[in-house]
Enzyme design. Structure first.
Site, PDB file in Angstrom:
ATOM      1  N   CYS A  42       0.849  -1.192   0.000  1.00 14.48           N
ATOM      2  CA  CYS A  42       0.000   0.000   0.000  1.00 14.48           C
ATOM      3  C   CYS A  42       0.889   1.249   0.000  1.00 14.48           C
ATOM      4  CB  CYS A  42      -0.900   0.000   1.233  1.00 14.48           C
ATOM      5  SG  CYS A  42      -2.043   1.415   1.263  1.00 14.48           S
ATOM      6  N   ASP A  44       0.447   3.780   1.700  1.00  9.97           N
ATOM      7  CA  ASP A  44       0.411   4.391   3.039  1.00  9.97           C
ATOM      8  C   ASP A  44       1.830   4.715   3.534  1.00  9.97           C
ATOM      9  OD1 ASP A  44       0.261   4.610   5.986  1.00  9.97           O
ATOM     10  OD2 ASP A  44      -1.835   4.041   5.695  1.00  9.97           O
ATOM     11  N   ARG A  46       3.005   4.929   6.291  1.00 15.28           N
ATOM     12  CA  ARG A  46       3.444   4.205   7.487  1.00 15.28           C
ATOM     13  C   ARG A  46       3.918   2.786   7.186  1.00 15.28           C
ATOM     14  NH1 ARG A  46      -2.207   5.185  10.304  1.00 15.28           N
ATOM     15  NH2 ARG A  46      -2.726   4.599   8.158  1.00 15.28           N
ATOM     16  N   HIS A  98      -2.042  -3.950   5.011  1.00 20.34           N
ATOM     17  CA  HIS A  98      -1.889  -3.537   6.409  1.00 20.34           C
ATOM     18  C   HIS A  98      -3.258  -3.301   7.028  1.00 20.34           C
ATOM     19  CE1 HIS A  98      -2.656   0.897   5.884  1.00 20.34           C
ATOM     20  NE2 HIS A  98      -2.421   0.554   4.627  1.00 20.34           N
ATOM     21  N   CYS A 101      -6.147   0.082   6.875  1.00 21.58           N
ATOM     22  CA  CYS A 101      -5.907   0.676   5.560  1.00 21.58           C
ATOM     23  C   CYS A 101      -7.053   1.619   5.168  1.00 21.58           C
ATOM     24  CB  CYS A 101      -5.765  -0.440   4.518  1.00 21.58           C
ATOM     25  SG  CYS A 101      -5.428   0.190   2.860  1.00 21.58           S
TER      26      CYS A 101
END
Ligand code: CO
Length: 206
Positions: A42, A44, A46, A98, A101
């Protein structure tokens, strides 16, 4: 004009730290890349691929998009898979999702988000395929499970891609894995899907 000089400062320091530890690092790496892993994850911020498995530059070939989607119509993702398998000869493809999400969360709701809703339609598909199981769950449990199911479905898509299918047909040693990462504790979980042949895939589907 606003520039990003602080990032350049950080870059200079980073490059010099790396060179202090290994003076030949960049010279060696500039000659070739030979990663063993392709990571489909992803976008993302993080969930940075290299950092969470503590691997330096050169070790992972990475493709990231919202909600780690790998569908048969996405030429971007398919091209990455082709290059990774055929040119770089990676041995493992890891699809890593994750928990928490945002893409999955948005796909669970009915709000209008504009263009991205077309992309999130792929997650809605996953949700529909597994409606029976998901309908038994609520709240975070449902959310977490959809995050997991999405990883499994995208990993299955990778297995069904022409690139992976033809690699297996040609006897290439290549495995596809499904992992999920927890932003809350920094740990990865193996979703126990590891496919190395069309027979493995059949077993999973049947
Ligand atoms: Co995400």
């Amino acid at each position: 004009m606003k520039n990003l000089s602080h990032l350049f400062e950080r870059n200079v320091k980073w490059a010099s730290d790396v060179k202090d530890k290994n003076p030949d690092f960049f010279t060696d790496l500039s000659k070739q890349q030979a990663p063993e892993y392709l990571w489909i994850g992803c976008s993302d911020s993080r969930v940075p691929a290299n950092q969470i498995v503590a691997l330096p530059p050169g070790e992972i070939f990475v493709h990231r998009n919202i909600a780690n989607v790998a569908v048969h119509s996405d030429l971007n993702c398919l091209s990455v898979i082709q290059y990774a398998v055929e040119a770089l000869k990676v041995k493992h493809i890891v699809v890593c999702g994750h928990y928490g999400c945002g893409g999955i969360k948005a796909a669970m709701g009915n709000e209008e988000n504009g263009l991205i809703d077309n992309w999130l339609g792929h997650i809605k598909d996953v949700s529909r395929f597994h409606a029976e199981e998901l309908n038994q769950l609520e709240g975070d449990e449902k959310f977490n499970r959809l995050c997991e199911l999405n990883v499994l479905e995208q990993a299955a898509n990778v297995c069904n891609s022409t690139v992976v299918q033809s690699a297996w047909k040609n006897g290439v040693d290549l495995s596809v894995h499904a992992w999920i990462y927890s932003i809350e504790n920094g740990l990865l979980k193996d979703l126990s899907l590891s496919i190395s042949s069309p027979q493995d895939l059949e077993k999973l589907i049947s």
